[in-house]
Design a protein around this motif. Structure first.
Motif, PDB file in Angstrom:
ATOM      1  N   UNK A  75      60.970  40.936  41.056  1.00 49.17           N
ATOM      2  CA  UNK A  75      59.907  41.262  41.994  1.00 49.17           C
ATOM      3  C   UNK A  75      58.708  41.828  41.244  1.00 49.17           C
ATOM      4  N   UNK A  76      57.535  41.549  41.747  1.00 49.84           N
ATOM      5  CA  UNK A  76      56.308  41.993  41.089  1.00 49.84           C
ATOM      6  C   UNK A  76      56.054  43.479  41.322  1.00 49.84           C
ATOM      7  N   UNK A  77      55.089  43.998  40.576  1.00 49.99           N
ATOM      8  CA  UNK A  77      54.685  45.393  40.693  1.00 49.99           C
ATOM      9  C   UNK A  77      53.366  45.495  41.446  1.00 49.99           C
ATOM     10  N   UNK A  78      53.271  46.510  42.291  1.00 52.66           N
ATOM     11  CA  UNK A  78      52.055  46.749  43.065  1.00 52.66           C
ATOM     12  C   UNK A  78      51.408  48.030  42.561  1.00 52.66           C
ATOM     13  N   UNK A  79      50.237  47.896  41.973  1.00 54.77           N
ATOM     14  CA  UNK A  79      49.462  49.037  41.484  1.00 54.77           C
ATOM     15  C   UNK A  79      48.388  49.347  42.527  1.00 54.77           C
ATOM     16  N   UNK A  80      48.330  50.602  42.971  1.00 53.73           N
ATOM     17  CA  UNK A  80      47.273  50.997  43.908  1.00 53.73           C
ATOM     18  C   UNK A  80      46.750  52.379  43.539  1.00 53.73           C
ATOM     19  N   UNK A  81      45.431  52.518  43.605  1.00 55.48           N
ATOM     20  CA  UNK A  81      44.765  53.793  43.381  1.00 55.48           C
ATOM     21  C   UNK A  81      43.806  54.031  44.545  1.00 55.48           C
ATOM     22  N   UNK A  82      43.797  55.268  45.044  1.00 55.95           N
ATOM     23  CA  UNK A  82      42.879  55.648  46.119  1.00 55.95           C
ATOM     24  C   UNK A  82      41.760  56.512  45.529  1.00 55.95           C
ATOM     25  N   UNK A  83      40.531  56.107  45.800  1.00 52.49           N
ATOM     26  CA  UNK A  83      39.353  56.820  45.293  1.00 52.49           C
ATOM     27  C   UNK A  83      38.562  57.388  46.478  1.00 52.49           C
ATOM     28  N   UNK A  84      38.177  58.649  46.361  1.00 57.50           N
ATOM     29  CA  UNK A  84      37.326  59.263  47.396  1.00 57.50           C
ATOM     30  C   UNK A  84      36.170  60.044  46.784  1.00 57.50           C
ATOM     31  N   UNK A  85      36.078  60.056  45.453  1.00 56.92           N
ATOM     32  CA  UNK A  85      34.995  60.744  44.748  1.00 56.92           C
ATOM     33  C   UNK A  85      34.516  59.821  43.638  1.00 56.92           C
ATOM     34  N   UNK A  86      33.213  59.703  43.495  1.00 59.09           N
ATOM     35  CA  UNK A  86      32.669  58.675  42.609  1.00 59.09           C
ATOM     36  C   UNK A  86      31.903  59.225  41.419  1.00 59.09           C
ATOM     37  N   UNK A  87      31.867  60.538  41.260  1.00 60.80           N
ATOM     38  CA  UNK A  87      31.292  61.149  40.062  1.00 60.80           C
ATOM     39  C   UNK A  87      29.864  60.735  39.779  1.00 60.80           C
ATOM     40  N   UNK A  88      29.068  60.558  40.819  1.00 59.72           N
ATOM     41  CA  UNK A  88      27.677  60.182  40.639  1.00 59.72           C
ATOM     42  C   UNK A  88      27.453  58.690  40.530  1.00 59.72           C
ATOM     43  N   UNK A  89      28.515  57.913  40.419  1.00 60.01           N
ATOM     44  CA  UNK A  89      28.373  56.458  40.370  1.00 60.01           C
ATOM     45  C   UNK A  89      28.523  55.886  41.780  1.00 60.01           C
ATOM     46  N   UNK A  90      27.992  54.714  41.981  1.00 58.28           N
ATOM     47  CA  UNK A  90      28.129  54.050  43.261  1.00 58.28           C
ATOM     48  C   UNK A  90      29.500  53.405  43.401  1.00 58.28           C
ATOM     49  N   UNK A  91      29.877  53.106  44.638  1.00 58.73           N
ATOM     50  CA  UNK A  91      31.155  52.437  44.894  1.00 58.73           C
ATOM     51  C   UNK A  91      31.187  51.077  44.209  1.00 58.73           C
ATOM     52  N   UNK A  92      30.052  50.398  44.178  1.00 55.65           N
ATOM     53  CA  UNK A  92      30.005  49.086  43.559  1.00 55.65           C
ATOM     54  C   UNK A  92      30.355  49.133  42.080  1.00 55.65           C
ATOM     55  N   UNK A  93      29.877  50.157  41.382  1.00 59.16           N
ATOM     56  CA  UNK A  93      30.178  50.288  39.951  1.00 59.16           C
ATOM     57  C   UNK A  93      31.663  50.531  39.723  1.00 59.16           C
ATOM     58  N   UNK A  94      32.274  51.328  40.599  1.00 62.61           N
ATOM     59  CA  UNK A  94      33.705  51.612  40.483  1.00 62.61           C
ATOM     60  C   UNK A  94      34.523  50.352  40.765  1.00 62.61           C
TER      61      UNK A  94
END
Length: 271
Positions: free
Chosen positions: A1-20
């Motif tokens: 079975x494959x692996x599912x990697x997930x990360x939740x982001x709620x703070x962008x450190x001055x960068x835009x969501x698009x850059x992240x």
């Protein structure tokens, strides 16, 4: 079975969501696609939904369309996916982003599907590379939560399932209460401080690897391989993290028979 990697982001450190978002896609496409693209019968495809009310815009594997896809990522779309597929429409691997909470764009889910055979699940070198890739992909981020699951692909965590919690609720509380635990767990900075820091986690003996993340938090690898993450290993993880886990006794869910958790109340164990 494959692996599912997930990360939740709620703070962008001055960068835009698009850059992240672009950084996440650039990193995981380089890890997952590089050795597979160009193989006979394998093709890249992309899709973007610009806003919640838009239809999907699809991108085929031509240089100009792939450049257009990257530009779409920079504009922080509502949903985006890049994948490798066979001519028979079998998806081999993918990278994806979507809002963790439908009506709140602050909370961003970044995910990747890592192909993993049974032999690879027992291979320490392969598993170490996966865990290292997770840490590297989060090096400049400040995650609210993260995980690597084996064969479980859902926005619900193991404790969302076991405690019958809505993901939107656990996502909003993720810097106050850990959403769950898995073979690899990313602990946010706020909860890492409450636990006592990386030294406390290393001293607990519950983890094969404790890796501090430069922008905050830590990656916790429970065992050398996915296959060696036994129930006793998972229980040690549970006990070491109990003080920051939600209270209540999780129970099996008929719709998610393979989800793993320790059926004990963290509120009692963590006293």
């Amino acid at each position: 079975m494959d692996l599912y990697v997930e990360v939740i982001i709620d703070a962008y450190g001055g960068r835009g969501r698009g850059a992240v978002i672009r950084q996440w896609f650039d990193y995981w496409e380089s890890v997952l696609f590089a050795g597979r693209e160009g193989n006979a019968g394998v093709r890249w495809s992309g899709g973007v939904v610009r806003t919640a009310n838009d239809r999907s815009v699809n991108f085929v594997d031509r240089p100009e369309r792939r450049r257009a896809f990257v530009m779409e990522l920079c504009d922080a779309p509502f949903w985006a996916e890049a994948s490798l597929n066979t001519d028979n429409e079998e998806q081999l691997t993918r990278v994806r982003t979507f809002p963790s909470i439908f009506d709140d764009p602050k909370y961003l889910s970044l995910s990747a599907t890592v192909p993993c055979t049974d032999d690879e699940a027992r291979d320490a070198e392969f598993c170490s590379q996966v865990a290292s890739s997770v840490a590297e992909s989060c090096a400049s981020l400040n995650p609210a939560f993260g995980r690597v699951e084996h064969g479980f692909f859902d926005d619900r965590t193991n404790l969302d399932v076991g405690l019958r919690r809505r993901p939107a609720m656990s996502v909003r509380e993720s810097r106050n209460t850990l959403r769950g635990y898995a073979w690899v767990t990313i602990l946010p900075e706020e909860l890492l401080r409450r636990i006592g820091g990386t030294a406390t986690l290393e001293k607990s003996g519950a983890f094969f690897r404790v890796c501090p993340l430069p922008a905050g938090g830590a990656m916790l690898q429970a065992s050398p391989t996915v296959a060696s993450c036994t129930d006793s290993v998972l229980e040690a993880v549970f006990r070491s993290l109990a003080r920051v886990l939600p209270r209540g006794v999780p129970s099996p869910h008929v719709a998610f028979p393979g989800v793993r958790f320790i059926p004990q109340d963290a509120g009692v164990v963590g006293l």
